[in-house]
Scaffold this active site. Structure first.
Site, short mmCIF file in Angstrom:
data_model
loop_
_atom_site.label_atom_id
_atom_site.label_comp_id
_atom_site.label_asym_id
_atom_site.label_seq_id
_atom_site.Cartn_x
_atom_site.Cartn_y
_atom_site.Cartn_z
N THR A 95 0.86 -1.19 0.00
CA THR A 95 0.00 0.00 0.00
C THR A 95 0.90 1.24 0.00
OG1 THR A 95 -1.61 -1.26 1.27
CG2 THR A 95 -1.88 1.12 1.26
N SER A 132 1.93 -10.59 -9.47
CA SER A 132 1.58 -9.80 -8.29
C SER A 132 0.12 -9.35 -8.40
CB SER A 132 2.44 -8.54 -8.20
OG SER A 132 3.77 -8.80 -8.55
N THR A 133 -0.54 -9.14 -7.25
CA THR A 133 -1.90 -8.60 -7.29
C THR A 133 -1.81 -7.13 -7.66
OG1 THR A 133 -2.42 -10.00 -5.46
CG2 THR A 133 -4.02 -8.31 -5.99
N PHE A 163 -3.41 -17.57 -6.42
CA PHE A 163 -4.40 -17.75 -5.36
C PHE A 163 -3.87 -18.58 -4.19
CE2 PHE A 163 -7.04 -17.00 -9.17
CZ PHE A 163 -7.76 -15.90 -8.72
N ALA A 165 -2.40 -19.81 -0.73
CA ALA A 165 -2.40 -19.26 0.62
C ALA A 165 -1.11 -19.72 1.29
CB ALA A 165 -3.62 -19.74 1.40
N CYS A 278 -2.01 -9.82 1.89
CA CYS A 278 -2.98 -9.57 0.81
C CYS A 278 -4.29 -8.91 1.21
CB CYS A 278 -3.30 -10.89 0.11
SG CYS A 278 -1.96 -11.46 -0.92
N LYS A 281 -4.39 -5.09 2.11
CA LYS A 281 -3.88 -4.33 0.96
C LYS A 281 -4.87 -4.36 -0.21
CE LYS A 281 -1.17 -6.31 -1.94
NZ LYS A 281 -0.08 -7.14 -2.45
#
Ligand code: UDX
Ligand code: ADP
EC number: 1.1.1.22
Length: 466
Positions: A95, A132-133, A163, A165, A278, A281
């Site tokens: 962020t 990356s997201t 995806f 975790a 994740c 953010k």
């Protein structure tokens, strides 16, 4: 197109495990993971496989099997870009901490630097994959940087959000529910790029689980998935507070609602709040996107998930203070767990950090034990908040290598991560060596109430009103 050479920029929690699994499943593809962080690359190349920078069950074995054969870790970013036909960008997108969108929008400076570097180095056509997201429509920014600053070669941009975790990364990568690939299939080159990536995943994943969409849908799906998952945790945490007031038990409620197949049973564990790199953010990012389109109701709706999460952490530490007779000043409180969930050494956004900060502000002495997190990481997490001087944190917070030692002489134990080993401790022995009355605040609801209370502890279980 038959890909023979992959480069991944970013050797972190996503890039490392993802590429290791691709290397394992595709022995004919050379996979090189590069990073500017020399210490991190050195750790990936460690002789001792216990020293890899990312702890994930099963990961060390895969690295052992593939490293030096078709998996390589390097700091030579340019060489790896030059050699690869397909380049994954897997750098961090934190962020923003400055300027427009501060505290909300994703900081894309690392992504942009990668795009510029790829553009500078590439002498042949490349497929660039966003791992990356990213905010929706980042692909177009990457594309314009590549096209405007490149050497005239062609770039195809794909979105392939991850995806996995943490803690179950290897399993998630070997047997994903689905793989999502976004690309521009309206052009022949775009279609070829999408198929190249589909072919890689098809080596071990059934075709029907590989979804292809347009780029924007893919980018937005990742944000949506994380927002929905985080929302579930905040929803059950909201119910946990009602349960505590009314005498219901949130675990019974979770079970009862989870058996409704429309709701499903997963992700309904009440906790001290979600952490991880994740959820927060991505929701903040979603909120920012909604606001930037003037969708204020949409933004407020999702923001509430974060507000609830903050509330859950604060009410947990408030409860410790009020239960310990409204003062924790000078009292030793033991934290079992610092990681944001079990089976990972990752502490990003872990609830333990905020809860520690709140209690340190009340002058508590905190002793931390976590099976996988290093002392330097714990101190850097708490120092990063900047609430008090480094020396004060050092004086008030200690880190123990041994859980029993961490609990000695303590007034209360807070369970903040659901590590399995906590369930098997000799709780009689721990009780004996604590100050009395001895309290346990079980922020993960993992211990058996009757057993613990029969030993003599005063036991608080999150979401239990009994
Ligand atoms: C998440 C998504 O699950 C994953 O698909 C995405 O790629 C990255 O973000 P991760 O953050 O690694 O993965 O872990 P996750 O298992 O989702 O847990 C996130 C947080 O929620 C943890 O702090 C966890 O303890 C908490 N949580 C999860 C709960 O408190 N209760 C639950 O029922 C589930
Ligand atoms: P994630 O959880 O998304 O994998 P991490 O922070 O664990 O995030 O990993 C991201 C990695 O990307 C870090 O090791 C960082 O050093 C690396 N990185 C960031 N920018 C660049 C860059 N321009 N070139 C190479 N590596 C980079």
């Amino acid at each position: 197109m038959n890909i023979k050479n992959i480069c991944c920029i970013g050797a972190g929690y996503v890039g490392g495990p993802t590429m290791a699994v691709i290397a394992k499943q595709c022995p004919n593809i050379k996979v090189t993971i590069v990073d500017i962080n020399e210490a991190r690359i050195a750790a990936w190349n460690s002789v001792n496989f216990d020293d890899l920078p990312v702890f994930e069950p099963g990961l060390a074995d895969i690295v052992k099997e593939t490293r030096g054969k078709n998996l390589f870790f390097s700091t030579d970013v340019d060489k790896a870009i030059d050699e690869a036909e397909m380049i994954f960008i897997s750098v961090n997108t934190p962020t923003k901490t400055y300027g427009k969108g501060k505290g909300m929008a994703a900081d894309l400076k690392y992504i942009e630097l990668c795009a510029r570097q790829i553009a500078k180095v590439a002498k042949q056509n490349k497929i660039v994959v966003e791992k990356s997201t990213l905010p929706v429509r980042t692909a177009s920014a990457i594309k314009s940087i590549l096209d405007e600053t490149g050497n005239g070669v062609q770039f195809q941009i794909l979105s392939n959000p991850e995806f996995l975790a943490e803690g179950t990364a290897v399993q998630d990568l070997l047997m994903p529910d689905r793989v999502l690939i976004g690309g521009d299939t309206s052009t022949k080159e775009g279609e070829i790029a999408v198929q190249s990536l589909v072919n890689i995943y098809s080596e071990w994943i059934p075709k029907k689980q590989i979804l292809t969409t347009n780029v924007w849908s893919s980018e937005l799906s990742k944000l949506t998935a994380n927002a929905f998952l985080a929302q579930r945790v905040s929803s059950i945490n909201a119910m946990s507070e009602i349960c505590e007031k009314t005498g219901a038990d949130v675990r019974e409620v979770s079970k009862a609602i989870g058996m409704d197949s429309r709701i499903g049973s997963k992700f309904l564990n009440a906790s001290v709040g979600f952490g991880g790199s994740c959820f927060q953010k991505d929701i903040l990012n979603l909120v920012y996107i909604a606001k930037s389109y003037g969708l204020n109701e949409v933004a407020d709706y999702w923001e509430q998930v974060i507000i609830m999460n903050e509330h859950q952490k604060n009410r947990f530490s408030d409860n410790i203070v009020s239960t310990l007779y409204n003062t924790v000043s000078g009292k030793k409180i033991t934290f079992l767990g610092w990681a944001f969930k079990k089976d990972t050494n990752d502490t990003r956004e872990s609830s333990a950090i905020k809860i520690a900060d709140n209690l340190l502000s009340e002058q508590a002495k905190i002793s931390v034990y976590d099976p996988k997190v290093t002392p330097s990481q714990i101190y850097s997490d708490i120092d990063y908040l900047g609430t008090r001087a480094y020396e004060d944190n050092k004086a008030l917070l200690t880190v123990s290598k041994d859980a029993y030692e961490a609990c000695n002489e303590s007034h209360a134990i807070a369970i903040l991560t659901e590590w399995d080993e906590f369930k098997n401790y000799d709780w009689n022995r721990i009780y004996k060596n604590m100050q009395k009355p001895a309290f346990i605040f079980d922020g993960r609801g993992i211990l058996d109430k009757n057993t613990i209370e029969s030993i003599g502890f005063t036991y608080y279980k999150i979401g239990s009103g009994n």
